[in-house]
Design a protein around this motif. Structure first.
Motif, PDB file in Angstrom:
ATOM      1  N   ARG A  97       3.876   6.342  -4.856  1.00 39.33           N
ATOM      2  CA  ARG A  97       4.138   6.500  -6.290  1.00 39.33           C
ATOM      3  C   ARG A  97       3.170   7.513  -6.902  1.00 39.33           C
ATOM      4  O   ARG A  97       3.564   8.373  -7.698  1.00 39.33           O
ATOM      5  CB  ARG A  97       3.989   5.148  -6.984  1.00 39.33           C
ATOM      6  CG  ARG A  97       4.341   5.179  -8.482  1.00 39.33           C
ATOM      7  CD  ARG A  97       4.253   3.787  -9.073  1.00 39.33           C
ATOM      8  NE  ARG A  97       2.897   3.265  -9.015  1.00 39.33           N
ATOM      9  CZ  ARG A  97       2.561   2.111  -8.455  1.00 39.33           C
ATOM     10  NH1 ARG A  97       3.461   1.363  -7.864  1.00 39.33           N
ATOM     11  NH2 ARG A  97       1.301   1.704  -8.464  1.00 39.33           N
ATOM     12  N   ASP A 145      -3.537   1.619 -11.766  1.00 35.29           N
ATOM     13  CA  ASP A 145      -3.847   1.814 -10.355  1.00 35.29           C
ATOM     14  C   ASP A 145      -4.178   3.276 -10.094  1.00 35.29           C
ATOM     15  O   ASP A 145      -3.545   4.172 -10.621  1.00 35.29           O
ATOM     16  CB  ASP A 145      -2.634   1.416  -9.510  1.00 35.29           C
ATOM     17  CG  ASP A 145      -3.033   1.078  -8.084  1.00 35.29           C
ATOM     18  OD1 ASP A 145      -4.233   1.117  -7.794  1.00 35.29           O
ATOM     19  OD2 ASP A 145      -2.134   0.774  -7.289  1.00 35.29           O
ATOM     20  N   ASP A 200       0.820  -1.210   0.000  1.00 37.86           N
ATOM     21  CA  ASP A 200       0.000   0.000   0.000  1.00 37.86           C
ATOM     22  C   ASP A 200       0.857   1.264   0.000  1.00 37.86           C
ATOM     23  O   ASP A 200       0.543   2.237  -0.696  1.00 37.86           O
ATOM     24  CB  ASP A 200      -0.931   0.013   1.216  1.00 37.86           C
ATOM     25  CG  ASP A 200      -2.081  -0.969   1.090  1.00 37.86           C
ATOM     26  OD1 ASP A 200      -2.468  -1.256  -0.056  1.00 37.86           O
ATOM     27  OD2 ASP A 200      -2.577  -1.454   2.108  1.00 37.86           O
ATOM     28  N   SER A 206      -0.003   2.102 -14.167  1.00 39.62           N
ATOM     29  CA  SER A 206      -0.213   0.655 -14.258  1.00 39.62           C
ATOM     30  C   SER A 206      -1.640   0.265 -13.900  1.00 39.62           C
ATOM     31  O   SER A 206      -1.893  -0.762 -13.282  1.00 39.62           O
ATOM     32  CB  SER A 206       0.768  -0.083 -13.338  1.00 39.62           C
ATOM     33  OG  SER A 206       2.091   0.244 -13.660  1.00 39.62           O
ATOM     34  N   ARG A 244       2.259   2.007  -3.510  1.00 35.90           N
ATOM     35  CA  ARG A 244       1.234   2.516  -4.429  1.00 35.90           C
ATOM     36  C   ARG A 244       0.873   3.971  -4.099  1.00 35.90           C
ATOM     37  O   ARG A 244       0.827   4.824  -4.990  1.00 35.90           O
ATOM     38  CB  ARG A 244      -0.017   1.634  -4.334  1.00 35.90           C
ATOM     39  CG  ARG A 244      -1.197   2.098  -5.185  1.00 35.90           C
ATOM     40  CD  ARG A 244      -2.348   1.111  -5.088  1.00 35.90           C
ATOM     41  NE  ARG A 244      -2.796   0.965  -3.710  1.00 35.90           N
ATOM     42  CZ  ARG A 244      -3.695   1.767  -3.128  1.00 35.90           C
ATOM     43  NH1 ARG A 244      -4.216   2.770  -3.817  1.00 35.90           N
ATOM     44  NH2 ARG A 244      -4.064   1.573  -1.889  1.00 35.90           N
TER      45      ARG A 244
END
Length: 398
Positions: free
Chosen positions: A98, A223, A92, A221, A95
């Motif tokens: 990023r 996400d 988590d 990606s 993600r």
């Protein structure tokens, strides 16, 4: 492995430590790499160990829910701390970081520099006319607050309310929060989530050139960030985006006032502004320690710290480690070899480091240009905060 000698104990609430922790840090470092802080909690005192542990996968930032509940209660503030990326581990954290990092990229920060320069000049103008100012309320707070509001797209009319609630939330970033501060933190989280959530809904309908819009557009990606993740991490980023910078400005200014030789040096060579900012961050770091959760047993200095314990990486002590820094208790605005750990390291390196350095460089460049910059009374430390902070830094300027 264990050792017969009992590790020394560190009391962060000792009035002498609150006023000046650095002699105590030196005593702790001399005794060993670990000190006792509280039940199940150890402090790491030396730079080499702190630096290595910032990258050690056996330590995590995601604490059990009970840890936050003991610290700040079981209300909205506790739930908030469990959701923000500061207290999340991979995957988590990877993600969230990023995607959040796009809003704090060097390119975005560079676009803000001219605005920061104009804002510093605007804030200094009334003081120059008056010949004096208190750097804390008149420069150090309004500057980073207005900058981060502009970065995030928070309307100017909301700035003061957002700042007030963010400050109340900031007092909850400590091991054990007093009852009155817990209630204030809960109110702050509710208000900030509601306010920023409403702004986010506005951006969904109409994008702008701000952080909230960039986060809505952020995708990598396949996400994305959910509504709650954007709101919670924007609330945290707002607080983190101004609080540390405020204290870096005030501690740096106080350091120059008490070291006029270094102020003269900076005046004579303003190319030293960049190293000066990092030296202020090292010499009296706004954040003195950061906690990590021990996920696997780890040996430090002949002692094994068991799983489930807490390690506090003592940033303030590490930044004064005589094993790495030459004359660490001496302020040196030209210190080029300066591997301080004020911005953390590893996966949790501060996202706002580039922004803080830029704001600091502009401020101290402007202050170094002044013909007059001298004390106009005693500086006053801020006590009701987990940070190294000042309530007042009065100066005469001209």
């Amino acid at each position: 492995m264990s050792t017969p000698a009992l590790a020394p104990r560190f009391d962060a609430l000792d009035p002498n430590v609150v006023e000046d922790p650095y002699p105590e840090y030196a005593r702790l470092r001399a005794a060993g790499p670990l000190c006792r802080i509280g039940p199940g909690s150890w402090g790491v005192t030396r730079l080499a160990d702190v630096t290595a542990l910032q990258h050690d996968p056996r330590l995590g930032s995601e604490f059990p829910a009970g840890y936050h509940e003991v610290s700040v209660g079981d209300g909205p503030a506790s739930a908030f701390f469990q959701r923000i990326m500061l207290y999340r581990d991979p995957p988590d954290h990877v993600r969230l970081r990023r995607l959040m990092s796009r809003a704090f990229s060097p390119a975005v920060v560079r676009q803000l520099r001219s605005y920061v320069e104009e804002l510093v000049d605007e804030l200094l103008a009334p003081a120059l006319a008056a010949g004096r100012m208190d750097l804390v309320p008149e420069l150090a707070y309004p500057l980073p607050v207005r900058v981060v509001c502009r970065l995030m797209g928070i309307p100017p009319e909301s700035t003061e309310d957002v700042r007030r609630h963010a400050m109340n939330l900031g007092r909850a970033f400590t091991a054990v929060v007093p009852e009155h501060a817990r209630a204030e933190a809960d109110v702050a989280v509710r208000w900030l989530r509601e306010h920023l959530g409403a702004l986010l809904d506005q951006r969904r309908a109409r994008r702008g050139d701000d952080l909230l819009s960039r986060l809505l557009d952020a995708e990598e990606s396949g996400d994305t960030l959910s509504h709650d993740e954007i709101v919670d991490n924007t609330v945290f980023s707002f607080f983190a985006g101004f609080e540390t910078t405020v204290h870096m400005i005030t501690t740096g200014a106080a350091a120059l006032l008490s070291h006029p030789d270094q102020l003269d040096r900076l005046r004579a060579d303003r190319t030293l502004v960049g190293t000066a900012v990092d030296e202020f961050l090292r010499w009296d770091a706004p954040i003195q320690g950061t906690a990590r959760y021990v996920r696997e047993p780890i040996e430090i200095g002949g002692r094994t710290v068991r799983r489930g314990r807490v390690l506090v990486l003592m940033i303030g002590s590490a930044n004064h480690d005589e094993r790495r820094f030459h004359r660490p208790d001496r302020l040196d605005v030209g210190r080029a070899d300066n591997p301080h750990v004020t911005f953390g390291g590893g996966a949790h390196l501060c996202l706002g480091a580039f922004l803080a350095r830029m704001e600091g460089a502009v401020v101290f460049d402007r202050l170094a240009r002044l013909a007059v910059l001298e004390p106009d009374g005693p500086t006053v430390r801020e006590r009701d905060t987990p940070f190294r902070a000042y309530a007042s830094v009065p100066v005469r300027i001209g």
